[in-house]
Scaffold this motif. Structure first.
Motif, PDB file in Angstrom:
ATOM      1  N   GLY A  39       3.621  -4.003 -12.436  1.00 55.93           N
ATOM      2  CA  GLY A  39       3.306  -4.795 -11.248  1.00 55.93           C
ATOM      3  C   GLY A  39       2.593  -3.980 -10.192  1.00 55.93           C
ATOM      4  O   GLY A  39       2.336  -2.787 -10.356  1.00 55.93           O
ATOM      5  N   LEU A  40       2.293  -4.621  -9.085  1.00 53.35           N
ATOM      6  CA  LEU A  40       1.572  -3.999  -7.984  1.00 53.35           C
ATOM      7  C   LEU A  40       2.503  -3.087  -7.198  1.00 53.35           C
ATOM      8  O   LEU A  40       3.606  -3.490  -6.818  1.00 53.35           O
ATOM      9  CB  LEU A  40       1.007  -5.085  -7.063  1.00 53.35           C
ATOM     10  N   LEU A  41       2.054  -1.850  -6.964  1.00 51.87           N
ATOM     11  CA  LEU A  41       2.814  -0.875  -6.187  1.00 51.87           C
ATOM     12  C   LEU A  41       2.142  -0.664  -4.841  1.00 51.87           C
ATOM     13  O   LEU A  41       0.919  -0.578  -4.755  1.00 51.87           O
ATOM     14  CB  LEU A  41       2.884   0.463  -6.916  1.00 51.87           C
ATOM     15  N   GLY A  42       2.949  -0.560  -3.799  1.00 51.00           N
ATOM     16  CA  GLY A  42       2.446  -0.241  -2.472  1.00 51.00           C
ATOM     17  C   GLY A  42       2.941   1.122  -2.048  1.00 51.00           C
ATOM     18  O   GLY A  42       4.087   1.493  -2.326  1.00 51.00           O
ATOM     19  N   VAL A  43       2.068   1.883  -1.399  1.00 51.13           N
ATOM     20  CA  VAL A  43       2.425   3.216  -0.908  1.00 51.13           C
ATOM     21  C   VAL A  43       2.000   3.315   0.547  1.00 51.13           C
ATOM     22  O   VAL A  43       0.829   3.154   0.878  1.00 51.13           O
ATOM     23  CB  VAL A  43       1.732   4.334  -1.719  1.00 51.13           C
TER      24      VAL A  43
END
Length: 93
Positions: A39-43
């Motif tokens: 899935g989409l990861l945010g940092v």
């Protein structure tokens, strides 16, 4: 974008810079999103900076301190950067 972020596609990630005046006057936050197999990861970068240009530069610097990556679905319900009604009170410790 709904929170007023400036975003751009860079290589394999989307980079965003947000004006966080409502949280920390005169500061900007930087973050990026990458697709993973799960899935989409945010940092989010850990440090705020005092100019939009400095925020974009921090995104280009691999040594910029960052919070651990989080799945976007988890991050988005807890984040307050884009909530213009959020208020933060600084505590002196």
């Amino acid at each position: 974008e709904q929170g007023g972020a400036q975003c751009r596609l860079e290589q394999s990630r989307i980079e965003c810079v947000l004006n966080i005046e409502h949280i920390e006057p005169g500061h900007f936050a930087a973050l990026y999103a990458v697709q993973s197999t799960n899935g989409l990861l945010g940092v989010e970068l850990a440090d705020s900076v005092t100019s939009e240009a400095a925020a974009w530069q921090a995104l280009q610097d691999d040594s910029s301190p960052a919070h651990p990556p989080r799945f976007y679905k988890e991050w988005v319900v807890e984040q307050y950067l884009t909530d213009k009604t959020a208020q933060v009170e600084r505590l002196e410790v």
